[in-house]
Write a protein that holds these residues in place. Structure first.
Motif, PDB file in Angstrom:
ATOM      1  N   UNK A 196      -9.268  33.379 -46.025  1.00 52.70           N
ATOM      2  CA  UNK A 196      -9.700  32.277 -46.606  1.00 52.70           C
ATOM      3  C   UNK A 196     -11.133  32.245 -46.092  1.00 52.70           C
ATOM      4  N   UNK A 197     -12.121  32.220 -47.149  1.00 47.72           N
ATOM      5  CA  UNK A 197     -13.541  32.107 -46.645  1.00 47.72           C
ATOM      6  C   UNK A 197     -14.231  31.032 -47.224  1.00 47.72           C
ATOM      7  N   UNK A 198     -15.235  30.505 -46.482  1.00 46.57           N
ATOM      8  CA  UNK A 198     -16.224  29.291 -47.187  1.00 46.57           C
ATOM      9  C   UNK A 198     -17.345  29.530 -46.529  1.00 46.57           C
ATOM     10  N   UNK A 199     -18.415  29.360 -47.301  1.00 47.36           N
ATOM     11  CA  UNK A 199     -18.576  28.948 -48.699  1.00 47.36           C
ATOM     12  C   UNK A 199     -18.617  30.419 -49.623  1.00 47.36           C
ATOM     13  N   UNK A 200     -19.011  30.381 -50.953  1.00 45.67           N
ATOM     14  CA  UNK A 200     -19.178  31.294 -51.642  1.00 45.67           C
ATOM     15  C   UNK A 200     -19.904  32.581 -51.127  1.00 45.67           C
ATOM     16  N   UNK A 201     -21.271  32.233 -50.685  1.00 43.38           N
ATOM     17  CA  UNK A 201     -22.075  33.584 -50.186  1.00 43.38           C
ATOM     18  C   UNK A 201     -21.252  34.446 -49.168  1.00 43.38           C
TER      19      UNK A 201
ATOM     20  N   UNK B 169     -11.061  16.647 -53.204  1.00 46.36           N
ATOM     21  CA  UNK B 169      -9.984  17.144 -52.226  1.00 46.36           C
ATOM     22  C   UNK B 169     -10.582  17.224 -50.870  1.00 46.36           C
ATOM     23  N   UNK B 170      -9.610  17.160 -49.934  1.00 49.51           N
ATOM     24  CA  UNK B 170     -10.077  17.504 -48.547  1.00 49.51           C
ATOM     25  C   UNK B 170     -10.333  19.073 -48.283  1.00 49.51           C
ATOM     26  N   UNK B 171     -11.328  19.165 -47.655  1.00 56.50           N
ATOM     27  CA  UNK B 171     -11.663  20.727 -47.222  1.00 56.50           C
ATOM     28  C   UNK B 171     -10.538  21.470 -46.992  1.00 56.50           C
ATOM     29  N   UNK B 172     -10.180  22.537 -47.137  1.00 57.20           N
ATOM     30  CA  UNK B 172      -9.089  23.569 -46.948  1.00 57.20           C
ATOM     31  C   UNK B 172      -7.861  23.421 -47.852  1.00 57.20           C
TER      32      UNK B 172
END
Length: 638
Positions: free
Chosen positions: A579-584, A554-557
């Motif tokens: 919405x936050x990226x990445x997990x850390x 999938x495309x980012x977002x």
């Protein structure tokens, strides 16, 4: 010292010149040369297996017998024509090779290769009787004196060998060595069997049988009990609970799970180890008494199972996860895949099925062995098939209402046995974590069907917690920052719904609930939207995250956008969503957002890194104005 097959070994060296010559011969084969006392007598190989003398062969050095016409060299050639002789150990006898040692040994008897021995004269060609240098063997098993046999048995025991070849030199094996002189010259840890299986003369001995009897005692086939667990949710926790019970029962347990391979709780391999390759590691481990194997869908579709049959198989539930992948498009397709585990249960084994799940309970038609159900339903709400099963003496493990709460009850042979209060199991959070109550019932059923005593099951479950050490990534709780943090691996809508029930019980003691939610990108759009909708009904503040390794085409977002769309469609106010990226960074945002008496729930993929991040969190900025905005994406619906 480090030689073999008698190479460089010489005996009966009576002069200084002979000793010097023998030293030169030996050091060609070894870095260290041993000078030993010489025992006079015949060379015997005593085979000890499992503390018993099972065979004895008198070994005679390579030799020829004169005919009055042929030279020694010609007699060697004639002897080597014997079809039993060949190269190496694959033949019954080994060809005789003429070398410097043979010529020197002949010279001690005033002979050469050209000498013509008299008819019937036996000419020894070497000082040692190894079969690998052309020697022969005669069976003498029935002639050994009990004292000599005792010495051989004790030698194997002292060295610590189950299988040992004792090289024993004495003039007469039928007389005690204490009278004739002689003794042991070597103990072999890997003795050859061919001199006993096919001696040059005398009776052949079946030395394979005592080896097999030693390895497979009491008619056992050498297999270890295999517990196989599958289902959409709960596999890892159930497997860990069961492993904890079996270990408490005295077994060395090999466990495969989504967080690694474990031997008695010590991890020997990290990563998602819920497939057949990891299971084979456990099944090859010599010290393992029982194998507890988490069997995930992908592994079964990719490679099948790591075993031909299991002793106890369990299917915990079947929910709509991973649909649309690898040709599995419906829940019925998924149930067919997971039913392979219980279809592989051997006839004498047990299939453990969830009576509350229609897809799982239906597997009873094709499941192997006997059926044991587990159920959260109170007795008055049992389905007809469960009621009939128990009435007919079938086995089941259920949660039932009591005066003080909930009990775990085992039904068998028409009788009901109280096992323990649900509240006694820390992992159930006094029964609020209903999914862990179900996992406990499944673990109890599997342990009971393996004849683990009820007292052991009860004691083990009262010790089992959802600590990171006991169950990494499964309802791990940390209370060290003025707010409560839960780290879990709820990775599909059904898993998040189950977690949400626990959160709803906990909400009464907390100000707000903050949830970190994600789902892999290979799930269907409708599943991702549902995950967002479920999150909106559980948490006051939602942080949706996506990682590059979870995009899966999938495309980012896109994933975060679908999650947000699902939440908005369920009536969630936009201001509750980030919405936050990445997990850390997403974990950091949640921790920074938290205030005193908040409840933070983190559903993460990298469990160990996230747990370290939680325990090492140093607190939010004094202003408490919120997270670093550089990590946040504001996504429009869709």
């Amino acid at each position: 010292m480090d030689g073999n097959h008698g190479s460089g070994v010489n005996i009966g060296l009576a002069t200084e010149d002979e000793v010097r010559w023998g030293f030169e011969q030996a050091r060609e084969h070894s870095r260290s040369v041993i000078v030993e006392q010489h025992f006079v007598g015949s060379d015997h190989r005593i085979l000890v297996i499992g503390g018993k003398v099972v065979a004895l062969a008198e070994r005679v050095p390579a030799h020829v017998v004169g005919d009055g016409r042929s030279s020694v060299a010609e007699l060697v050639e004639q002897t080597n024509r014997d079809p039993r002789r060949g190269e190496g150990h694959s033949s019954v006898l080994t060809r005789i090779e003429i070398d410097e040692c043979v010529e020197h040994f002949l010279s001690k008897s005033q002979l050469t290769l050209s000498s013509v021995p008299a008819p019937g004269q036996m000419v020894l060609l070497r000082p040692t009787a190894n079969l690998s240098t052309g020697g022969t063997a005669t069976d003498r098993t029935d002639e050994i004196h009990p004292e000599n046999a005792l010495i051989a048995r004790r030698a194997a025991q002292i060295v610590g060998l189950d299988i040992a070849g004792i090289d024993f030199v004495c003039p007469d094996i039928s007389r005690p060595v204490s009278e004739t002189s002689g003794g042991i010259i070597e103990v072999n840890a890997g003795p050859g069997f061919r001199m006993h299986l096919e001696p040059s003369s005398g009776r052949a001995r079946n030395v394979a049988r005592p080896v097999l009897d030693l390895l497979f005692k009491g008619g056992k086939d050498g297999r270890i009990p295999i517990f196989a667990i599958t289902g959409t949710n709960g596999k890892s926790t159930t497997a860990r609970m069961l492993s904890h019970i079996l270990h408490a029962n005295g077994a060395t347990v090999g466990l495969t799970s989504t967080t690694g391979v474990y031997l008695n709780g010590e991890r020997i391999m990290t990563g998602d180890c819920s497939g057949p390759q990891s299971a084979r590691i456990v099944l090859r481990e010599p010290g393992v008494d029982v194998a507890v194997l988490e069997c995930a869908r992908d592994g079964m579709l990719r490679e099948g199972l790591a075993f031909d049959a299991c002793d106890i198989g369990a299917v915990l539930n079947v929910h709509g996860d991973h649909l649309g992948l690898r040709g599995i498009d419906t829940i019925e397709d998924l149930a067919e895949v997971k039913s392979v585990v219980v279809e592989s249960v051997r006839r004498s084994g047990w299939s453990i099925l969830n009576a509350d799940d229609i897809h799982t309970s239906a597997m009873s038609r094709d499941a192997g062995g006997r059926i044991c159900y587990f159920s959260l339903a109170n007795r008055s709400d049992w389905p007809d098939f469960l009621r009939s099963h128990v009435a007919e003496g079938g086995r089941a493990v259920t949660r039932e209402r009591s005066r003080d709460g909930w009990d775990i009850v085992i039904h068998e042979d028409g009788e009901s046995m109280f096992l323990m209060d649900v509240d006694e199991i820390p992992a159930t959070f006094e029964g609020s974590a209903e999914f862990n109550v179900a996992n406990s019932l499944a673990a109890v059923a599997m342990a009971h069907c393996h004849d683990v005593p009820a007292a052991t099951i009860r004691a083990a479950l009262t010790e089992f917690t959802t600590s990171f050490e006991h169950s990494p990534g499964r309802l791990n709780v940390f209370d060290g920052h003025g707010f409560r943090t839960i780290v879990d691996y709820a990775h599909n809508p059904e898993g998040l719904k189950a977690l949400g029930k626990l959160v709803s019980h906990m909400k009464r003691g907390y100000q707000r609930t903050i949830g970190l939610v994600a789902i892999p990108g290979d799930r269907r759009d409708c599943d991702i939207r549902e995950m967002g909708a479920v999150a909106s009904r559980i948490f006051d503040v939602i942080v949706f995250k996506e990682d590059e390794h979870e995009l899966r085409g999938r495309a980012p977002g896109t994933i975060a956008g679908l999650l947000r769309e699902g939440a908005l469609n369920a009536g969630c106010a936009p201001g509750r969503i980030q919405a936050v990226c990445p997990e850390k960074e997403a974990v950091e945002v949640c921790l920074q957002l938290a205030r005193e008496k908040d409840l933070v729930v983190l559903t993460v993929d990298d469990v160990e890194a996230s747990w370290s991040q939680v325990t090492g969190f140093e607190g939010a900025a004094p202003s408490r104005r919120g997270p670093d905005q550089s990590h946040i994406r504001h996504l429009r619906a869709g």
